[in-house]
Motif scaffolding. Structure first.
Motif, mmCIF file in Angstrom:
data_model
loop_
_atom_site.group_PDB
_atom_site.id
_atom_site.type_symbol
_atom_site.label_atom_id
_atom_site.label_comp_id
_atom_site.label_asym_id
_atom_site.label_seq_id
_atom_site.Cartn_x
_atom_site.Cartn_y
_atom_site.Cartn_z
ATOM 1 N N LYS A 50 0.838 -1.183 0.000
ATOM 2 C CA LYS A 50 0.000 0.000 0.000
ATOM 3 C C LYS A 50 0.881 1.244 0.000
ATOM 4 O O LYS A 50 2.030 1.210 0.443
ATOM 5 C CB LYS A 50 -0.919 0.014 1.226
ATOM 6 N N PHE A 51 0.295 2.343 -0.493
ATOM 7 C CA PHE A 51 1.040 3.578 -0.667
ATOM 8 C C PHE A 51 0.310 4.731 0.012
ATOM 9 O O PHE A 51 -0.919 4.827 -0.039
ATOM 10 C CB PHE A 51 1.185 3.887 -2.168
ATOM 11 N N TRP A 52 1.104 5.610 0.623
ATOM 12 C CA TRP A 52 0.520 6.813 1.196
ATOM 13 C C TRP A 52 -0.063 7.674 0.089
ATOM 14 O O TRP A 52 0.564 7.888 -0.952
ATOM 15 C CB TRP A 52 1.576 7.621 1.953
ATOM 16 N N PHE A 53 -1.273 8.161 0.334
ATOM 17 C CA PHE A 53 -1.936 9.016 -0.652
ATOM 18 C C PHE A 53 -2.916 9.922 0.079
ATOM 19 O O PHE A 53 -3.308 9.638 1.214
ATOM 20 C CB PHE A 53 -2.679 8.156 -1.691
ATOM 21 N N LYS A 54 -3.288 11.002 -0.558
ATOM 22 C CA LYS A 54 -4.294 11.883 0.026
ATOM 23 C C LYS A 54 -5.570 11.086 0.288
ATOM 24 O O LYS A 54 -6.020 10.336 -0.580
ATOM 25 C CB LYS A 54 -4.615 13.031 -0.938
ATOM 26 N N TRP A 93 -10.071 14.992 -1.597
ATOM 27 C CA TRP A 93 -9.476 15.416 -2.864
ATOM 28 C C TRP A 93 -10.090 16.707 -3.392
ATOM 29 O O TRP A 93 -9.729 17.173 -4.462
ATOM 30 C CB TRP A 93 -9.666 14.316 -3.909
ATOM 31 N N ASN A 94 -11.036 17.238 -2.693
ATOM 32 C CA ASN A 94 -11.763 18.425 -3.161
ATOM 33 C C ASN A 94 -12.521 18.133 -4.455
ATOM 34 O O ASN A 94 -12.666 18.997 -5.319
ATOM 35 C CB ASN A 94 -10.821 19.616 -3.373
ATOM 36 N N LEU A 95 -12.983 16.881 -4.586
ATOM 37 C CA LEU A 95 -13.806 16.461 -5.712
ATOM 38 C C LEU A 95 -15.108 15.883 -5.178
ATOM 39 O O LEU A 95 -15.124 15.252 -4.119
ATOM 40 C CB LEU A 95 -13.088 15.393 -6.545
ATOM 41 N N ASP A 148 -2.858 8.437 8.764
ATOM 42 C CA ASP A 148 -1.892 9.217 9.535
ATOM 43 C C ASP A 148 -2.587 9.908 10.707
ATOM 44 O O ASP A 148 -3.804 9.882 10.841
ATOM 45 C CB ASP A 148 -1.166 10.224 8.641
ATOM 46 N N ASP A 149 -1.799 10.544 11.553
ATOM 47 C CA ASP A 149 -2.328 11.131 12.786
ATOM 48 C C ASP A 149 -3.369 12.212 12.524
ATOM 49 O O ASP A 149 -4.319 12.373 13.286
ATOM 50 C CB ASP A 149 -1.191 11.709 13.637
ATOM 51 N N GLU A 150 -3.187 12.969 11.447
ATOM 52 C CA GLU A 150 -4.102 14.072 11.174
ATOM 53 C C GLU A 150 -5.294 13.651 10.325
ATOM 54 O O GLU A 150 -6.209 14.438 10.105
ATOM 55 C CB GLU A 150 -3.341 15.202 10.467
ATOM 56 N N GLY A 151 -5.272 12.424 9.833
ATOM 57 C CA GLY A 151 -6.395 11.925 9.058
ATOM 58 C C GLY A 151 -6.467 12.451 7.638
ATOM 59 O O GLY A 151 -7.447 12.206 6.929
ATOM 60 N N THR A 152 -5.418 13.169 7.194
ATOM 61 C CA THR A 152 -5.451 13.729 5.840
ATOM 62 C C THR A 152 -4.893 12.773 4.804
ATOM 63 O O THR A 152 -5.155 12.938 3.611
ATOM 64 C CB THR A 152 -4.655 15.042 5.783
ATOM 65 N N ASP A 153 -4.103 11.784 5.225
ATOM 66 C CA ASP A 153 -3.496 10.832 4.302
ATOM 67 C C ASP A 153 -3.751 9.413 4.808
ATOM 68 O O ASP A 153 -3.830 9.182 6.014
ATOM 69 C CB ASP A 153 -1.983 11.052 4.186
ATOM 70 N N GLN A 154 -3.865 8.497 3.856
ATOM 71 C CA GLN A 154 -4.032 7.093 4.200
ATOM 72 C C GLN A 154 -3.161 6.253 3.279
ATOM 73 O O GLN A 154 -2.637 6.745 2.274
ATOM 74 C CB GLN A 154 -5.499 6.661 4.055
#
Length: 752
Positions: A546-550, A555-557, A618-624
């Protein structure tokens, strides 16, 4: 490859005295470039590709395949008006030199129009012509193949004609200098990297473990005493359990696929650059095609870290490494005799620019810790603060990236109207490097008209993305006819067929067009992109990792805006039926309102082995962390990159008079081709068809001559190359279907 000049190249020990001169004038040239082109705002979305070929000599009688190093004359022929230039001109092709004498780079002579659907199909036709034209200049037994790496490069007798590894430029134990392009820039570059570094490059890849594997590189000669550097693998350069490589050729002698896009203006180019950054490791993994180096199966699938190591000119002190016994910690830096080895404290703290305290070269440049090779992933975002998105946060530039403070001050403090903090930081980071090749005739230049000094630094920072400013031109030049602000996408491995290379090229160029249109927020910390780049090297990372991604819901979509724009859109558009709705509507039967796809051919619900869909956050919940399948094909919350592309095709590239259903056979044929390009990408992401690396590894492991020892012998190499030829030319139905899968394979075989 990079900047080619005519003249007398300087040896490193002579050229290093001009390093600061090149940097100073390179920055003046850059400033003049920005001044000249600052007003460009409405450039057309144009793009182009670069395909690199290897000339392979195939001997059917002897069952051997070798790199051909004596047919490089075809490059001169295809660029000579008195010989075969007409073949290139007549087919809108341009051929260029590459690092290897056995290599050939082909590009379109004119860029593609990114607003024309026809041009996205023409790409493959142009690639086919490149191969045909180059083949017309070669004997029948020599084939221009798009292999990422040659499996037995560096093994005994791997060239045709045979050449011995005794050359002074590389001093390699494995590669003869005869593989290097004859242009003086290339052997000089090879030698100067070694001389600046203070030792040969050292690349170590983990050997793929099998039943009879010794986990020992027994190809290293123990008794050679030709150069002082011959002892290096025995004093620290080679690692147990790894394949050891010692020359620039192992990296720059591999092939890749690169795509360059022109944006409307500098602000759009900066946003595009930043938004493509998180996609670079995804496409490295998805294009994986290099599981063999120097005759060994290795425990990774891609070439990237090999090329990175192959041009790593950093000295021991810059790498923060202990020197080999008897070697200078400063390597070939221009250091006075008063700078003693004992003056370096390896634990010394750095200032904010990466400088080591009280250590400078004789021309006054601080000596720095440089964490990465000059061929690596990007270290900083450019920032989108001047664009309408403004997603960028300075905290995202979160890795140690040294800068040239003198350059930063020159750009930002003296020209803040042209270079904000992040743009100045970008170029100041590039300019921590030294120029590697300097021609004596080109030391003094007209900074109002020439930009060779800037390009000398820019073109030898080989990163996953390259931000490309326009060049300098004479006053009165119509700048709208010249290349503008561009972004080059560089991580992808070359694929075996023109169809695949067209598919990957289309994917990146159409995705770039979709990014500009829909303006998603894909920013994640640079450090996570770094981690993704390492992950992308893993065997079968496209399925196993798995890869870190927004986070897909940030995504503002609006996911609902992309419902229906999956691969089945092509069938619904091409076939009028009871799904026909109003002019602006999209048929959504078979889809849930939140966008989950049901019973789709693209493999989203494939039974192929993939990583479980429980994502690390992640800790801030912005990336998974996501699978590549989720990123490319989407999930219940996110449309996936392919649906962004299809919506652009449906809404921006169709002829206005045929925007609802297709009534043109030519248009239908083109759309079917584009559908299969995207289907290839989709099914590789889902695991329904293998990556090239997976297919090559399986071919070796299942070969009757393979001895389960991780070694790729002469016969295995020959059969691999022959299979590559048969797939390239679509000659063997069974091979084509094993490589492309049934759906794409049958389509290709049926379209011959």
């Amino acid at each position: 490859m990079g900047l080619l000049s005519l003249g007398t190249p300087l040896d490193w020990h002579d050229s290093r005295h001009h390093n600061e001169h090149v940097r100073e004038h390179g920055i003046i040239q850059l400033i003049n470039m920005f001044k000249q082109h600052a007003g460009r705002t409405q450039d057309t979305f144009l793009w182009g590709d670069e395909v690199e070929y290897m000339l392979v000599d195939i001997d059917e009688a002897e069952k051997t395949a070798k790199l051909s190093i004596d047919k490089d004359h075809i490059l001169k022929s295809l660029n000579d008006e008195s010989l075969s230039l007409h073949k290139s001109v007549d087919n809108n092709i341009s051929f260029h030199p590459e690092y290897g004498r056995y290599m050939l780079e082909g590009t379109p002579a004119s860029p593609y129009n990114g607003n024309s659907l026809d041009d996205y199909v023409y790409v493959e036709k142009n690639m086919i012509k490149r191969r045909e034209v180059s083949e017309s200049e070669l004997p029948a037994h020599i084939k221009p193949l798009t292999l990422t790496t040659f499996p037995r490069m560096g093994c005994p007798n791997f060239t045709s004609p045979c050449a011995k590894p005794i050359g002074p430029a590389s001093q390699s134990l494995f590669l003869p200098d005869e593989i290097i392009n004859r242009h003086v820039r290339f052997p000089t570059l090879t030698a100067n990297i070694r001389k600046r570094r203070g030792c040969k490059v050292a690349i170590n890849l983990p050997i793929y473990p099998d039943i009879n594997t010794k986990l020992l590189d027994d190809s290293i000669p123990h008794n050679r005493d030709l150069f002082d550097s011959d002892k290096e693998p025995f004093i620290g350069a080679s690692k147990p359990g790894h394949v050891y490589m010692d020359s620039m050729g192992f990296g720059m002698g591999s092939s890749c696929l690169q795509i360059t896009m022109q944006a409307a203006n500098i602000d759009e180019a900066r946003y595009l650059y930043d938004t493509l950054a998180p996609i670079t490791p995804i496409m490295l993994s998805l294009s994986a095609a290099a599981p063999i180096f120097k005759g060994f199966l290795v425990n990774q699938d891609v070439r990237w870290n090999v090329v990175s190591g192959a041009v790593d000119d950093r000295t021991f002190v810059e790498r923060n490494s202990e020197p080999y016994a008897g070697y200078n910690v400063f390597g070939g830096l221009n250091i006075g005799k008063d700078q003693l080895l004992s003056s370096v404290d390896v634990n010394q703290t750095l200032n904010e620019y990466g400088d080591l305290k009280n250590l400078k070269t004789d021309d006054g440049k601080p000596i720095q810790r440089v964490p990465k090779s000059r061929y690596d992933s990007i270290d900083n975002y450019l920032g989108d603060g001047s664009y309408s998105t403004s997603y960028f946060n300075p905290k995202l530039n979160d890795i140690q990236a040294p800068i040239n403070k003198k350059v930063f001050d020159k750009l930002h403090n003296e020209h803040p109207e042209l270079f904000d903090t992040y743009l100045a930081n970008h170029f100041a980071h590039l300019f921590v490097r030294d120029p590697l090749v300097l021609f004596s005739e080109r030391i003094n230049q007209d900074d109002e008209l020439e930009n060779d000094h800037f390009e000398n630094i820019q073109s030898t920072n080989w990163q996953t993305l390259r931000f490309k400013p326009p060049a300098l031109y004479e006053n009165g030049t119509d700048l709208s006819t010249k290349p503008g602000w561009r972004v080059e996408f560089r991580p992808m491995e070359i694929q075996l067929t023109d169809f695949e290379n067209a598919a990957y090229s289309n994917f990146i160029s159409l995705l770039s067009k979709a990014i500009i249109k829909f303006r998603p927020n894909l920013y994640i910390p640079i450090s996570k992109i770094e981690r993704n780049m390492k992950t992308a090297h893993n065997v079968d990372s496209v399925l196993e990792d798995k890869f870190w991604f927004k986070s897909l819901d940030q995504w503002n979509l609006n996911n609902n805006d992309f419902i229906g724009y999956d691969l089945s859109w092509f069938d619904r558009y091409l076939n009028a039926g009871n799904d026909e709705l109003g002019h602006d509507e999209v048929y959504i039967n078979g889809y849930s309102r939140n966008g989950a796809i049901i019973n789709q051919e693209n493999g989203n619900r494939s039974s192929a082995k993939t990583v479980e869909s429980i994502n690390e956050v992640d800790d801030e919940g912005t990336d998974q962390k996501y699978t590549i399948n989720e990123i490319i094909n989407g999930n219940d919350k996110f449309p996936g990159l392919i649906r962004l592309i299809i919506r652009v095709i449906a809404n921006d590239l169709l002829p206005a008079q045929q925007s609802h259903h297709c009534e043109s056979q030519v248009l239908a044929k083109n759309l079917i081709r584009i559908k299969h390009y995207l289907l290839l990408i989709s099914q590789r992401a889902s695991g329904k068809i293998p990556t090239t690396a997976n297919w090559i590894r399986a071919m070796v492991l299942n070969h009757e001559s393979y001895e389960r020892d991780s070694k790729v012998g002469v016969r295995v190499n020959y059969d691999l190359v022959q299979s590559a030829v048969e797939i390239t030319d679509l000659l063997n139905r069974e091979l084509v279907l094993s490589f492309f899968g049934e759906t794409v394979g049958e389509y290709l075989l049926g379209s011959l």
